[in-house]
Design a protein around this motif. Structure first.
Motif, short mmCIF file in Angstrom:
data_model
loop_
_atom_site.label_atom_id
_atom_site.label_comp_id
_atom_site.label_asym_id
_atom_site.label_seq_id
_atom_site.Cartn_x
_atom_site.Cartn_y
_atom_site.Cartn_z
N GLU A 127 0.83 -1.21 0.00
CA GLU A 127 0.00 0.00 0.00
C GLU A 127 0.86 1.26 0.00
N ILE A 128 1.99 1.21 0.70
CA ILE A 128 2.90 2.36 0.70
C ILE A 128 3.46 2.57 -0.71
N ARG A 129 3.84 1.47 -1.38
CA ARG A 129 4.32 1.58 -2.77
C ARG A 129 3.25 2.21 -3.66
N ARG A 130 2.01 1.74 -3.51
CA ARG A 130 0.91 2.25 -4.32
C ARG A 130 0.72 3.75 -4.07
N MET A 131 0.67 4.15 -2.82
CA MET A 131 0.47 5.57 -2.50
C MET A 131 1.61 6.43 -3.03
N LEU A 132 2.85 5.95 -2.86
CA LEU A 132 4.01 6.70 -3.35
C LEU A 132 3.95 6.87 -4.86
N TYR A 133 3.65 5.79 -5.57
CA TYR A 133 3.58 5.85 -7.03
C TYR A 133 2.46 6.78 -7.49
N GLU A 134 1.28 6.60 -6.92
CA GLU A 134 0.13 7.40 -7.36
C GLU A 134 0.29 8.87 -7.01
N MET A 135 0.93 9.15 -5.87
CA MET A 135 1.16 10.54 -5.49
C MET A 135 2.14 11.21 -6.46
N THR A 136 3.21 10.50 -6.81
CA THR A 136 4.25 11.13 -7.62
C THR A 136 3.95 11.10 -9.11
N THR A 137 2.92 10.37 -9.53
CA THR A 137 2.55 10.32 -10.94
C THR A 137 1.19 10.97 -11.17
N PHE A 138 0.80 11.84 -10.25
CA PHE A 138 -0.45 12.60 -10.38
C PHE A 138 -1.67 11.70 -10.53
N GLY A 139 -1.68 10.61 -9.74
CA GLY A 139 -2.85 9.75 -9.70
C GLY A 139 -2.90 8.60 -10.68
N GLU A 140 -1.81 8.39 -11.43
CA GLU A 140 -1.80 7.23 -12.32
C GLU A 140 -1.95 5.96 -11.49
#
Length: 143
Positions: A42-55
């Motif tokens: 979940e941390i990976r998901r949040m980090l990715y989605e935050m830094t890719t503007f919701g991708e």
């Protein structure tokens, strides 16, 4: 699964191979327990989605480069929850004793109790679950 023996513990690790059913076990056995769940996935998901503007994130976006940050965030969340006397549930692979040492050290250093649930799911079942997860990820439309 009877998890009453874990109710008094401050930190509970749910471990097993990828696809072993860790998330399903956490939800079915602990959802209404008052525990706070921590998951690197979940941390990976949040980090990715935050830094890719919701991708949307999927397992194929895993980046070993980000793992140091993911582990740091996970540790800080666990420390914060334990310091505030909140019971913690960690959902992570942790298949070796060495991979569990860091969690046990956090608990020990904060004078908290810890326990472990290891899901001994047959490898064939894990592989099938992972295959289905991968197929679901490939079927998800991209925007």
């Amino acid at each position: 699964m009877d998890v009453t023996t874990f109710a008094a513990l401050d930190l509970v690790l749910v471990c097993g191979l990828p696809g072993a059913g860790k998330h399903r076990t956490c939800v079915s056995a602990f959802k209404d327990s008052g525990r706070r769940r921590v998951s690197r996935r979940e941390i990976r998901r949040m980090l990715y989605e935050m830094t890719t503007f919701g991708e949307p994130w999927s397992e194929q976006h895993y980046s070993a480069v980000d793992e140091v940050l993911v582990k740091h965030v996970e540790r800080k969340i666990i420390e914060h929850l334990l310091q505030n006397r909140l019971p913690v549930l960690v959902e992570n692979t942790c298949i070796s004793a060495a991979s569990r040492k860091a969690y046990l050290a956090i608990a020990r250093g904060m004078h908290r109790t810890a326990g472990l649930i290891f899901l001994d799911t047959p490898v064939a079942d894990c592989l099938e679950a992972n295959r289905k997860t991968l197929l679901r990820g490939l079927e998800t439309p991209t925007a």
